[in-house]
Design a protein around this motif. Structure first.
Motif, PDB file in Angstrom:
ATOM      1  N   ARG A 104      10.453   2.897  -1.473  1.00 28.39           N
ATOM      2  CA  ARG A 104       9.748   1.740  -0.824  1.00 28.39           C
ATOM      3  C   ARG A 104       9.344   0.620  -1.524  1.00 28.39           C
ATOM      4  N   GLN A 115       0.997  -1.279  -0.147  1.00 24.98           N
ATOM      5  CA  GLN A 115      -0.114  -0.063  -0.107  1.00 24.98           C
ATOM      6  C   GLN A 115       0.865   1.260   0.009  1.00 24.98           C
ATOM      7  N   LEU A 116       0.873   2.095  -1.017  1.00 17.77           N
ATOM      8  CA  LEU A 116       1.656   3.125  -1.093  1.00 17.77           C
ATOM      9  C   LEU A 116       1.095   4.345  -1.982  1.00 17.77           C
ATOM     10  N   ASP A 117       1.367   5.384  -1.635  1.00 12.74           N
ATOM     11  CA  ASP A 117       0.952   6.738  -2.464  1.00 12.74           C
ATOM     12  C   ASP A 117       2.221   6.773  -3.198  1.00 12.74           C
TER      13      ASP A 117
END
Lengths: 452, 429, 298
Positions: A270, A259-261
């Motif tokens: 990341r 889960q990553l913006d």
């Protein structure tokens, strides 16, 4: 996803009669790739007399295809490969073109026509260049004339490239296969001899690790599933708010969810850290995440403009810089380097009312891949873009019915594509057999009339 | 087994669904739905599809009888290998801690190599039971051999029997709600309204800030459209909190406990992935922290000898002594905010010379806790407290806080109904 | 001097009392100014395991299965002896009317454990007739023994409301029981349903209408049903009595507990051996009872 009931109806026996009588579009059921199915069923005719045509014919034979130089008048033909690589002037095209024309009425459904020629930009002689551009023009027009789900595409070889280069075979195979079901009127350029043919054509990505952004739904989810089917380990990325469906996709492809913006400064780091931790490698990046915030430019506000630019292009530029600097992403193994594929859009090519922001970002993607390819070539890496046309997704399902009906018929195949069609093209571009093709934007649009 | 064969129990990571206020976003979800979703998110995060784990343990405080095998049924609904054993644990609000602590012990002893521990609770789908009388009549009818006997039994049903009995959160032995119990303890320790409101505010601010910096990106997976704990009020102010009326201890001269400095009833689920070092390495999984030790405690609260939620005060003393540690050795403190006053009463007790001498048998007080190290990413007052889920939330959060700080220690305290509680130590790596 | 009687049933005692009340509208049996000298004594076959289990279902707590608990609760022993008390009080020569009798206090010395199914000898006698501000009070002494050994004894003080048997000044001189009350810190809250009286009646056999329903209570002049005093005693003691007995306890009743209702309850440790209990109305600050439990010296 909204079902294309019209296509289903037009394919029923009654529906076929009615639609023919009324002169309505005849959308065919497209032949799509299944790993267990034959590459193509029926004779493949190779036209042309150059050395390259022999090399290609041999390659097709090695895939156990029914390869012909000639075919009887009543025989059905599955594919035609028309080789023009030695044409010196437009008049040289005649023999092969007319032979091709003679075969068109014998084509099976979902047939393939592939023209093979040298890069028009690779020669300064006006007659030679005119001949090569001529093949482009005839291919595009033929694509419009194809019936029953058939497609016509061009395979462009760079000036000195040996037709036996692995990526020529890779492109040829892609264009023959059901993977290219929704690709028509397009050109794939093979620039060099980079690329490796896989040991096992059904598992071209075996042992590789792919990150797919925007993987929670729609095209991204389809990309994750198809790359997985082709053997890759999947890192499925999406914004935290989409985490529930992201987990569902990750579990379906036996991958990992991240889960990553992607607009975060450290997004690239990341992703690398996650890949390093869980897989110890990263081979493939698919920049699929994107947003639309449509508004006429006269009414555009900063948040709409800036967010689209930030998500659709700035994030990719930033992540690519991070990936290209990282050791993890730069390990050519057995001649196969890293792969990046970015999602562009036909809006980015042709423009679209109300989408100045989106089109800017997607044109930006096209520019980015073309400008980045040089950095990857030395390490046998590639970067390409895929520009989907009308694809049946949750997003297009929200369009008004009439607009959607018009949009999905406005191409040579008379139907919308599926997310899988986009994913298949991406799977081809990231495969080891596509190592010689980079900087390209390949449209998956059924030869959309807009921006052709 | 010789002592030197005891190995580390590694906390690999966690996953929970956002906690949602009761009778709201998750009203249609069962315990099994929620814990399955939390497990699915954990499996997706760490790529555990098809893997056979050593054990999955957890539970729910409010549980339907049909959920007698809640964790096993949930595991069967996930992509884990169906050969993974699972069992239910219940220790009220300490359920999650007990599940995780006991699984860590099994890993330490080499009985298992990998495990998932956690818990779930829903107040929105709580079991409604019939009255004892009605149950008696129905059982009698069920045992009846003839239609006549059955009708005779059923004829005994009276309108009064039909009123459903919602499960109480009251202590069975005292009839007092947990809040009423806490109000007595808070009053005894002289905990002010101001202190409680400040702690509640800090919880909301810390949780909101942690969300904003992406801290929970790899700890929480959305559920049913909720992507953040929806009890969170990041914009709260001390003035707003100060306006609320007391809800517990209203008969006291100076009631201090409000809806804001007491946890709201919430629904949610949380899970934690544990493994041996070798297992984590073999599966390319991160190693956030080691689960060092945990201690259960219980106090005699029935006649008011000790406060209902004070058991962790005693457990902590024993646990620190056994590990030869003091509060100064800890980098982070996670003290479950059942009520703001629960945290404050424990802290005051540890600071109290009299309490530490007379109740804990110590020569000197355990000492103060640096508030800047306390619940630094928020706790139950802001996030909510789906009873059995809280342990998993805390362990995963603290492990992440300690990750990259090898050797640094974190302290956990979770109080529980029935005068019980658990404290634990984890160590960063 | 004791009169041997059959173990009475409460139903027959109540029917007799009702009949007597119709016969004599007088609040006291005018001519009788003294308590009967004679005790009544009866053989009790033992408190049945079934009744023990009914009691446990009502008050909760561990099973009387010989493993968790064996020694019966004091209030259950009282229940066994209650019909004997009532038989004594319903005798023709008892000076106070049975109906409208108010239970003021109860104190028990529980010398030795009493077990289920243990045959008992129950003796009841009356003592200490004396004035009260609102009538006349008397003590009923109960002694329970088995095989000649005293196990349990109690003093129950009852008030014959409105039975003024002494001079006016003698009645008025008796101090009023009401004092200022400030509630201690509660340790429990009892929630009593409308059926609490019926449930206790089902266990104890004491279907006194005043406890059974709002309607039957109204017939006796009470606005709502009230809980049995000994129900409060039982809850006060539940889980606190020592298994080996040797303890004593007492309870003084004040305002009755109306049903349904809630009772705030406090248990306070007075010293190592003594627990003091208070029950009160959680809102109105009216005291329902005070009690005390003294544990044996260990």
């Amino acid at each position: 996803m909204v079902k294309d009931t019209y296509t289903e109806f037009a394919n029923s026996s009654l529906g076929e009669k009615i639609t023919k009588t009324l002169g309505l579009p005849q959308p065919a059921k497209l032949r799509r790739y299944r790993p267990e199915a034959p590459l193509i069923e029926g004779p493949t005719v190779v036209l042309g007399s150059s050395e390259a045509s022999d090399i290609l014919a041999d390659q097709l034979v090695s895939w156990d295809l029914d390869v012909r130089r000639h075919v009887g008048r009543r025989e059905k033909v599955a594919a035609v490969v028309a080789v023009f690589d030695t044409a010196q002037t437009p008049a040289d095209l005649s023999e092969t073109v007319l032979a091709l024309g003679g075969l068109l009425k014998q084509l099976k459904s979902s047939a393939r026509v592939i023209t093979v020629f040298r890069d028009p930009q690779g020669n300064e002689d006006p007659a030679v260049t005119a001949a090569r551009k001529g093949v482009e023009g005839l291919t595009r027009s033929l694509a419009h004339e194809m019936r029953a789900g058939g497609t016509a595409n061009g395979l462009i070889l760079s000036e000195e490239l040996d037709a036996a280069a692995p990526s020529v075979s890779g492109a040829l195979r892609f264009l023959l296969s059901g993977r290219s079901a929704f690709v028509s009127g397009q050109f794939i350029t093979v620039q060099n001899t980079n690329g490796v043919l896989p040991d096992e054509w059904t598992q071209p990505l075996a042992g590789q690790v792919a990150v797919v952004t925007g993987a929670a739904r729609g095209i991204g989810a389809a990309i994750a599933k198809i790359l997985r089917r082709d053997g890759a380990e999947i890192i499925a990325v999406d914004i935290p708010a989409a985490g529930e469906s992201l987990a569902g996709v990750a579990n379906e492809v036996s991958g990992t969810a991240l889960q990553l913006d992607i607009t975060a400064e450290d997004a690239g780091d990341r992703i690398l850290a996650h890949a390093e931790q869980h897989y110890g490698r990263l081979d493939i990046v698919v920049h699929n995440a994107g947003i639309t915030r449509d508004k006429l430019l006269a009414n555009m506000d900063p948040s709409r403009w800036d967010s689209v630019i930030a998500v659709n292009i700035e994030s990719q530029l930033r992540m690519n810089r991070t990936f290209l600097e990282s050791e993890l992403f730069n390990r050519p193994e057995a001649g196969v380097g890293p792969r990046i594929v970015s999602l562009a859009s036909t809006s980015g090519i042709a423009g679209n009312r109300g989408q100045t922001n989106y089109a800017a970002s997607k044109s930006g993607v096209i520019g980015m891949v073309s400008a980045t390819s040089a950095q990857l070539e030395a390490r046998h890496g590639t970067i390409n873009a895929v520009a989907p046309g009308f694809i049946e997704t949750e997003m297009t399902a929200k369009m008004p019915f009439a607009t959607r009906e018009v949009a999905r018929r406005l191409n040579s195949l008379n139907q919308g594509g599926l997310p899988e069609d986009v994913a298949e093209t991406i799977a081809y571009l990231v495969s080891p057999a596509a190592g010689g093709t980079s900087g390209l934007t390949l449209r998956v649009c059924g030869q959309n009339l807009v921006g052709a | 087994m010789p002592a030197d064969s005891i190995r580390d129990a590694v906390i690999i990571g966690g996953n929970r669904i956002p906690f949602a206020r009761a009778h709201g976003a998750y009203a249609g979800a069962s315990n099994q739905d929620m814990v399955t979703s939390a497990l699915n998110g954990l499996i997706a995060r760490f790529g555990l599809q098809g893997q056979q784990l050593g054990a999955v343990a957890g539970g729910a405080v409010l549980k339907h009888s049909k959920n007698f095998n809640l964790m096993r049924e949930s595991v069967l609904g996930t992509p884990l290998d169906p050969n993974t054993p699972a069992y239910d644990v219940q220790m009220a609000c300490a359920t999650g801690m007990e599940a995780i602590g006991s699984l860590a012990n099994k890993i330490k002893l080499g009985q298992i190599d990998s495990a998932i521990g956690g818990g779930v609770d829903t107040v929105s789908d709580a079991p409604i039971v019939v009255t004892d009388e009605l149950r008696g009549i129905l059982m009698e009818a069920n045992r009846a051999k003839t239609m006549g006997q059955r009708l005779k039994a059923l004829a005994k049903i009276r309108p009064g029997h039909l009123a459903p009995q919602a499960p109480g959160t009251n202590e069975p032995r005292t009839g007092l709600s947990m809040g009423e119990h806490m109000a007595i303890t808070a009053d005894k320790w002289g905990i002010t309204r101001q202190e409680q409101d400040e702690l509640a505010l800090a919880s909301h601010k810390n949780l909101a800030a942690a969300y904003d910096r992406g801290f929970f990106d790899d700890l929480v997976t959305p559920f049913k459209g909720v992507s953040r704990d929806n009890n969170l009020r990041g914009d709260s102010t001390i003035e707003k909190l100060g306006k609320l009326s007391p809800v517990f201890g209203k008969e006291l001269e100076n009631p201090t406990m409000t809806a804001a400095n007491s946890t709201a009833l919430t629904d949610g689920a949380a899970t934690v992935l544990l493994g041996s070092e070798e297992w984590a390495d073999a599966h390319d999984l991160p190693k956030l922290a080691n689960f060092i030790d945990y201690e259960e405690g219980a106090v005699d609260f029935v006649d008011g000898e000790e406060g209902l939620l004070m058991a962790p005060a005693y457990a902590a003393a024993r646990m620190l002594k056994r590990n030869n540690l003091s509060f100064e050795d800890f980098e982070f403190f996670e003290i479950h905010e059942a009520f703001a006053s629960t945290v404050l009463a424990q802290i005051k007790a540890w600071e109290s010379e009299e309490f530490c001498r007379e109740k804990l048998g110590l020569e000197a007080p355990l000492g103060s806790i640096d508030r800047s190290k306390l619940n630094t990413t928020g706790s139950s007052l802001a996030a909510g407290h789906p009873f059995a889920a809280t342990g998993g939330r805390i362990v995963a959060t603290l492990a992440k806080l300690l990750h990259g700080k090898p050797g640094k220690l974190g302290f956990i305290s979770v109080c529980a109904a029935g005068g019980q509680g658990i404290t634990a130590i984890i160590e960063g790596r | 001097m004791a009169q041997k009687i059959e173990l009475p049933t409460l139903g027959s005692v109540y029917r007799q009392a009702a009949a007597d009340a119709v016969k004599s509208k007088l609040s006291s049996n005018g001519s009788l100014k003294a308590l009967p000298k004679e005790a009544v004594v009866t053989e009790h076959p033992g408190i049945s395991a079934e009744q023990v289990e009914q009691y446990r279902e009502l008050f909760g707590g561990e099973a009387f299965d010989g493993v968790h608990r064996q020694s019966l609760p004091s209030v259950l022993v009282h229940i066994a002896a209650f019909p004997v008390q009532m038989a004594l009080m319903s005798r023709k020569d008892f000076p106070l009317p049975l109906l409208g009798m108010v239970h003021l206090t109860n104190s028990v010395e529980h010398h030795k454990p009493v077990y289920a199914e243990q045959p008992l000898e129950i003796l009841a006698r009356a003592e200490n007739l004396r004035p009260h501000r609102k009538g006349t009070q008397a003590d009923i002494i109960v002694e329970i023994s088995a095989e000649g050994q005293l196990l349990w004894s109690s003093v129950s003080t009852y008030l014959g409301r409105g039975a003024y048997m002494f001079s006016r000044s003698e009645h008025e001189e008796v101090a009023s029981g009401s004092r200022e009350f400030s509630a201690p810190s509660k340790t429990a809250l009892w929630t009593l349903g409308a059926d609490t009286g019926r449930k206790y009646a089902a266990v104890s056999g004491d279907y006194n209408p005043i406890h059974v329903s709002g309607l039957s209570a109204k017939l006796l002049g009470q606005p709502r049903a009230i809980v049995h005093g000994m129900y409060s005693a039982a809850r006060m003691l539940e889980g606190r009595e020592p298994e080996s007995a040797g303890h004593s306890w007492s309870i003084s009743f004040e305002a009755p507990v109306a049903l349904p209702g809630r009772v705030a309850f406090a248990a306070e440790e007075k010293d190592e051996r003594t627990l003091a209990f208070t029950g009160w109305h959680p809102k109105k600050q009216r005291r329902h009872f005070t009690g005390e439990l003294k544990l044996p010296q260990s």
